[in-house]
Write an enzyme that holds these catalytic residues in place. Sequence first.
Site, PDB file in Angstrom:
ATOM      1  CG  HIS A   1      -3.111  -3.009   3.983  1.00 45.07           C
ATOM      2  ND1 HIS A   1      -2.382  -2.451   4.857  1.00 45.07           N
ATOM      3  CD2 HIS A   1      -3.810  -2.285   3.323  1.00 45.07           C
ATOM      4  CE1 HIS A   1      -2.309  -1.255   4.663  1.00 45.07           C
ATOM      5  NE2 HIS A   1      -3.344  -0.830   3.504  1.00 45.07           N
TER       6      HIS A   1
ATOM      7  CD  GLU B   1      -0.638  -5.171   6.311  1.00 45.44           C
ATOM      8  OE1 GLU B   1      -0.601  -5.817   5.497  1.00 45.44           O
ATOM      9  OE2 GLU B   1      -0.608  -3.945   6.374  1.00 45.44           O
TER      10      GLU B   1
ATOM     11  CB  CYS C   1      -0.902  -0.193   1.244  1.00 44.95           C
ATOM     12  SG  CYS C   1      -2.462   0.991   0.767  1.00 44.95           S
TER      13      CYS C   1
HETATM   14  N1  GLN Z   1      -3.349   6.385   0.943  1.00 49.96           N
HETATM   15  C1  GLN Z   1      -2.184   6.078   1.469  1.00 49.96           C
HETATM   16  C2  GLN Z   1      -1.050   6.988   0.983  1.00 49.96           C
HETATM   17  O1  GLN Z   1      -1.440   7.574  -0.143  1.00 49.96           O
HETATM   18  C3  GLN Z   1      -1.947   4.917   1.557  1.00 49.96           C
HETATM   19  C4  GLN Z   1      -2.946   4.037   2.513  1.00 49.96           C
HETATM   20  C5  GLN Z   1      -2.320   2.791   2.965  1.00 49.96           C
HETATM   21  O2  GLN Z   1      -1.350   2.325   3.105  1.00 49.96           O
HETATM   22  N2  GLN Z   1      -3.262   1.964   3.540  1.00 49.96           N
HETATM   23  O3  GLN Z   1       0.137   6.947   1.415  1.00 49.96           O
END
Ligand code: GLN
EC number: 4.3.3.6
Length: 194
Positions: free
Chosen positions: A172, A174, A80
């Site tokens: 994610h 995890e 992410c």
């Molecule tokens: N929207 C977040 C970002 O731009 C990422 C979100 C996440 O890691 N769950 O950094």
Amino acid sequence: MITIGVLDLQGAVIEHVDKINNISGATALRVKNVKDLEDIDGLIIPGGESTTIGKLLRDFNMLSPLKSKIESGMPVWGTCAGMIILAKSILGSDYNHLGVMGIEVRRNAYGSQLDSFITDEIVEGVSEEKIPLVFIRAPYVEKAHEGVKVLCSLDEKIIACRENNMLATSFHPELTKDLSMHKYFYNMCKDRLK
Ligand code: GLN
């Protein structure tokens, strides 16, 4: 024993640490500074807020040592926000963070926190069965350069990919009970030591 670091500046750290410690042959190390980078065989950059993680990497002078480690082959996995940290380009921004992986990412591609969702997909090379994928203000890969292998797409958008020693996922793993993405990364780390 393979030591897998989890970058511990901000974000979903503990969840990754728990997953790694559940793999026999692996142990997790919370990476807080440049020195810790010397003690790991691979690094997970967790989800969180990419602008914050990027700022702390710069403030703690970790950005360029980490970049060199990755460029010399250390396995790295960005989940992410971690995917955004790895990307060569971020749509709508004229900056990047580590800028090591040949992908252009779109931040918050699925909307706000309220638009979080879970789905199931097969991730190539990771699991033969569908695994649960959790999306929280997730990015996706808008463009992948040559040499980037797509491992999973959702509605024609790339959500998991690999380029040599670099792995990136929009979701994610995890936060689920499934261990297969972590095992896949463990194998990337193990293979490098062969
Ligand atoms: N929207 C977040 C970002 O731009 C990422 C979100 C996440 O890691 N769950 O950094």
